[in-house]
Design a protein around this motif. Structure first.
Motif, PDB file in Angstrom:
ATOM      1  N   ARG A  70      -6.862   1.626 -10.892  1.00  0.00           N
ATOM      2  CA  ARG A  70      -7.890   1.121  -9.970  1.00  0.00           C
ATOM      3  C   ARG A  70      -7.612  -0.341  -9.603  1.00  0.00           C
ATOM      4  O   ARG A  70      -7.724  -0.731  -8.429  1.00  0.00           O
ATOM      5  CB  ARG A  70      -9.280   1.273 -10.589  1.00  0.00           C
ATOM      6  N   ALA A 105      -9.735   6.743   1.289  1.00  0.00           N
ATOM      7  CA  ALA A 105      -9.322   5.337   1.220  1.00  0.00           C
ATOM      8  C   ALA A 105      -7.861   5.181   1.609  1.00  0.00           C
ATOM      9  O   ALA A 105      -7.495   4.272   2.376  1.00  0.00           O
ATOM     10  CB  ALA A 105      -9.563   4.786  -0.188  1.00  0.00           C
ATOM     11  N   SER A 111      -8.696  -1.132   0.951  1.00  0.00           N
ATOM     12  CA  SER A 111      -8.352  -1.751  -0.334  1.00  0.00           C
ATOM     13  C   SER A 111      -9.550  -1.864  -1.262  1.00  0.00           C
ATOM     14  O   SER A 111      -9.392  -1.906  -2.486  1.00  0.00           O
ATOM     15  CB  SER A 111      -7.755  -3.149  -0.091  1.00  0.00           C
ATOM     16  N   VAL A 112     -10.750  -1.930  -0.699  1.00  0.00           N
ATOM     17  CA  VAL A 112     -11.968  -1.984  -1.522  1.00  0.00           C
ATOM     18  C   VAL A 112     -12.390  -0.585  -1.951  1.00  0.00           C
ATOM     19  O   VAL A 112     -12.813  -0.364  -3.090  1.00  0.00           O
ATOM     20  CB  VAL A 112     -13.103  -2.681  -0.739  1.00  0.00           C
ATOM     21  N   LEU A 113     -12.260   0.381  -1.042  1.00  0.00           N
ATOM     22  CA  LEU A 113     -12.715   1.738  -1.344  1.00  0.00           C
ATOM     23  C   LEU A 113     -11.826   2.431  -2.382  1.00  0.00           C
ATOM     24  O   LEU A 113     -12.328   3.149  -3.250  1.00  0.00           O
ATOM     25  CB  LEU A 113     -12.750   2.570  -0.057  1.00  0.00           C
ATOM     26  N   ALA A 140      -6.458  -5.983  -1.758  1.00  0.00           N
ATOM     27  CA  ALA A 140      -7.456  -6.645  -0.924  1.00  0.00           C
ATOM     28  C   ALA A 140      -7.149  -8.130  -0.727  1.00  0.00           C
ATOM     29  O   ALA A 140      -7.550  -8.728   0.279  1.00  0.00           O
ATOM     30  CB  ALA A 140      -8.852  -6.474  -1.531  1.00  0.00           C
ATOM     31  N   VAL A 154      -7.218  -9.928   3.001  1.00  0.00           N
ATOM     32  CA  VAL A 154      -8.128 -10.993   3.424  1.00  0.00           C
ATOM     33  C   VAL A 154      -7.343 -12.171   3.991  1.00  0.00           C
ATOM     34  O   VAL A 154      -7.704 -12.741   5.038  1.00  0.00           O
ATOM     35  CB  VAL A 154      -9.020 -11.436   2.246  1.00  0.00           C
ATOM     36  N   ILE A 178      -8.777  -4.241   4.594  1.00  0.00           N
ATOM     37  CA  ILE A 178      -9.751  -4.680   3.589  1.00  0.00           C
ATOM     38  C   ILE A 178     -10.639  -3.517   3.172  1.00  0.00           C
ATOM     39  O   ILE A 178     -10.895  -3.301   1.975  1.00  0.00           O
ATOM     40  CB  ILE A 178     -10.589  -5.851   4.137  1.00  0.00           C
ATOM     41  N   ALA A 179     -11.110  -2.729   4.150  1.00  0.00           N
ATOM     42  CA  ALA A 179     -11.994  -1.596   3.840  1.00  0.00           C
ATOM     43  C   ALA A 179     -11.295  -0.593   2.923  1.00  0.00           C
ATOM     44  O   ALA A 179     -11.865  -0.146   1.910  1.00  0.00           O
ATOM     45  CB  ALA A 179     -12.430  -0.905   5.137  1.00  0.00           C
ATOM     46  N   LEU A 236     -12.634   2.003  -6.075  1.00  0.00           N
ATOM     47  CA  LEU A 236     -13.989   2.462  -6.391  1.00  0.00           C
ATOM     48  C   LEU A 236     -14.129   3.973  -6.317  1.00  0.00           C
ATOM     49  O   LEU A 236     -15.224   4.503  -6.548  1.00  0.00           O
ATOM     50  CB  LEU A 236     -14.993   1.805  -5.421  1.00  0.00           C
ATOM     51  N   ASP A 293       0.815  -1.213   0.000  1.00  0.00           N
ATOM     52  CA  ASP A 293       0.000   0.000   0.000  1.00  0.00           C
ATOM     53  C   ASP A 293       0.848   1.262   0.000  1.00  0.00           C
ATOM     54  O   ASP A 293       0.401   2.311  -0.463  1.00  0.00           O
ATOM     55  CB  ASP A 293      -0.956  -0.008   1.199  1.00  0.00           C
ATOM     56  N   GLY A 295      -6.856  -2.239  -6.064  1.00  0.00           N
ATOM     57  CA  GLY A 295      -7.769  -3.307  -5.662  1.00  0.00           C
ATOM     58  C   GLY A 295      -7.082  -4.614  -5.348  1.00  0.00           C
ATOM     59  O   GLY A 295      -7.554  -5.384  -4.494  1.00  0.00           O
TER      60      GLY A 295
END
Length: 460
Positions: free
Chosen positions: A173, A113, A98-100, A180, A184, A95-96, A103, A34, A177
Motif C-alpha cells: 500500500r 485506481a 495514487s491516493v486511491l 502521490a 503533486v 494524484i487521484a 486505500l 506507476d 502511495g
C-alpha cells in the motif's frame, strides 16, 4: 534522397527549455513509477487478495487499458484545449489514482485506481513529448525529448528501489502511495509554464504565441519559428481522426504506430512488470533477491539511456537503432538458449539470466526506448500532431496490453525458452523496419521532416 537546406539556428534561453523538459520529465517519472511499482507490489498483492494467474495479469495490465483510453482522449484534448492544460489534467488524475490505490479495500477498487493511473499516463505520454518538441530548437530536440524516456527509466528504478526498501514489511500500500509525491510536484510545476507557441498560433492567438517565443529566444528566433509555423499551417488544424489516413500523413502514421508497436512486442515490459517472476523462473526464488535483481536491471536502464541523450543528436537515430536492436536480438536468443538448457546450467542460470537481461535493457535504453518517442513527436505535421502521437501511443498501449496480459500464460503454455525466442524474432523484424521504413531526422526542423515523410510516401 533530398536533404533539407541548412537554416540558421536561433539563440534560445537554455534555462527555460531545460525547465520545460524537466517538467515533462516528471511526467515520465510518474509513468515509469506507476508502471514499475507493480513488479514488487504484485508479490504481496497476490497473497493479500488471493489472486489467480489470470487476475494477476489483469491487475498488471489494466493500467494499459487506462493508458489507451487516456491516449485516445488525450490526443483530441491536447489539440482542443492545449498541451499545457492537458498536462494539468494529467497531474490531477495521477494524484487521484495514487491516493486511491493504497486505500483499496479489495481488488476491484485497486483495478479502478490502476485504470485511473493509466488514463493519466495516456494524457502525459501523448502530450509531454509533443509539448517539448514544439518548444525545442532542432539541434537539441532529440536530446530534450529523450529526457522524457530518461525520466521514465528513473521512475522505474525508483519504483524498484521503493519495492526493495518496503519488501521486508510487505508494504504494497505504501509502495503505491509514494507515487502521490511526484504527482503533486508535477502538477505544481506544470501550472508555472506557458502554453505551446505552435498550438497558440494554430488557434489564431499569434500575439500570445510571440510572447511565449520571446520569453526564450531572440527576435531572429521568433521570426524563424513563426515562419516555420505559418508554413506548416497553410493547411488548417485538422479535427478528424480520419485525416490520419490521408495520403500526406499515412506514411507518418505507419512509421509512428509501427515502431511503437515493435517497441512493445520485443518484450521490454515483460521485464518491467514481471522482473521478479522472470528471475524466479531462473532460480532466484527469494522475494527480496528477485526484487533486487530487478532493481539492478532498472538502474542499468537509467544509465544506458544517458548514452542516447549524448549521442542521439550527434550520430543520429538510425545508427543507434542498428546497434541497440542488434544487441537486444542477441540477448534474447541467448536467454532463450539458456532456458532451453537450464537443467545443464543449474544454479548458474540465475547469473546468466541477469547478465542477459542487463545487456538487453542496456541496448533497449540507448535505442528503441527514447528514439521511438523522439520519432513519434517529429514525423507528424503540426495540424495533426496531437492526434498522430495519440494514435502511436494507442498502438503502443494496445500491444503492451497484449504482451503483458499473455506473458504468464505464454510461459505456461510454450515454456520459457520459446517465449523469449518469440520476442527475439520480433527484434529481427524491427531491424528490417529500421532499415527500410525509419527516416533519419537528426538536425532537421519539424516542418521539413513531416513534409519529406509525406513526399516519400507519394513518391513510392
Amino acid at each position: 534522397m533530398s536533404t533539407a537546406p541548412a537554416v540558421p539556428q536561433p539563440l534560445v534561453n537554455r534555462h527555460f527549455i531545460w525547465k520545460v523538459s524537466f517538467i515533462a520529465g516528471l511526467g515520465g517519472i510518474l509513468y515509469g513509477f506507476d508502471m514499475g511499482i507493480i513488479a514488487a507490489a504484485m508479490i504481496f498483492v497476490r497473497s493479500t487478495f488471493g489472486l489467480s494467474t489470470r487476475m494477476e495479469e489483469w491487475v498488471v495490465s489494466i493500467v494499459l487499458v487506462g493508458s489507451m483510453t487516456g491516449a485516445f482522449v488525450g490526443g483530441s484534448i491536447a489539440d482542443r484545449i492545449g498541451r499545457r492544460a492537458t498536462l494539468v489534467w494529467g497531474g490531477i488524475i495521477f494524484i487521484a489514482g495514487s491516493v486511491l490505490a493504497p486505500l483499496s479495500p479489495n481488488v476491484a477498487c485497486l483495478i479502478i485506481a490502476r485504470a485511473l493511473l493509466g488514463v493519466a499516463i495516456g494524457f502525459t505520454s501523448v502530450t509531454a513529448p509533443v509539448y517539448v518538441s514544439e518548444l525545442a530548437p532542432p539541434q537539441s530536440r532529440g536530446t530534450l525529448i529523450g529526457l522524457y524516456q530518461f525520466a521514465l527509466t528513473i521512475g522505474i528504478a525508483l519504483a524498484d528501489l521503493v519495492g526493495y526498501w518496503l519488501a521486508a514489511q510487505q508494504g504494497w500500500r505504501l509502495m503505491f502511495g509514494i507515487g502521490a509525491v511526484p504527482a503533486v510536484l508535477f502538477l505544481l510545476m506544470v501550472i508555472t509554464v506557458p502554453e505551446s507557441p505552435r498550438w497558440l498560433f494554430a488557434q489564431g492567438r499569434q500575439t500570445e504565441a510571440e510572447q511565449v517565443l520571446r520569453s526564450y529566444t531572440d527576435e531572429a528566433g521568433v521570426s524563424l519559428f513563426i515562419d516555420d509555423i505559418r508554413n506548416s499551417l497553410r493547411t488548417p488544424m485538422e479535427r478528424r481522426w480520419s485525416a490520419l489516413w490521408s495520403p500526406a500523413v499515412r506514411n507518418s502514421l505507419f512509421i509512428a504506430v509501427g515502431f511503437t508497436v515493435l517497441q512493445q512486442v520485443t518484450g521490454i515490459n515483460t521485464i518491467i512488470y514481471y522482473g521478479p517472476k522472470i528471475f524466479a523462473l531462473a532460480g532466484i526464488t527469494a522475494n527480496k533477491s528477485a526484487i533486487f535483481a530487478t532493481l539492478l536491471v532498472a538502474v542499468t536502464n537509467v544509465l544506458a539511456t544517458i548514452i542516447a541523450l549524448v549521442l542521439v543528436d550527434r550520430v543520429g537515430r538510425k545508427p543507434l537503432l542498428y546497434v541497440g536492436v542488434g544487441g537486444m536480438t542477441a540477448s534474447l536468443f541467448t536467454l532463450a538458449a539458456c532456458f532451453y538448457n537450464q537443467d545443464a546450467l543449474g544454479h548458474s542460470l540465475g547469473v546468466i539470466a541477469t547478465v542477459c537481461l542487463m545487456a538487453y535493457i542496456t541496448c533497449f535504453a540507448f535505442s528503441m526506448g527514447p528514439i521511438a518517442w523522439i520519432l513519434v513527436s517529429e514525423v507528424f505535421p503540426l495540424r495533426l500532431r496531437g492526434r498522430g502521437v495519440a494514435a502511436a501511443t494507442l498502438g503502443s498501449g494496445t500491444s503492451n496490453f497484449i504482451v503483458s496480459l499473455t506473458f504468464l500464460s505464454l510461459i505456461n503454455a510454450a515454456g520459457n525458452a520459446f517465449t523469449f525466442a518469440i520476442y527475439g524474432g520480433f527484434c529481427i523484424i524491427t531491424l528490417f523496419f529500421v532499415r527500410f521504413v525509419i527516416p533519419e531526422t537528426k538536425g532537421r526542423d519539424l516542418e521539413s521532416i513531416s513534409a519529406n515523410t509525406a513526399s516519400s510516401r507519394q513518391a513510392s
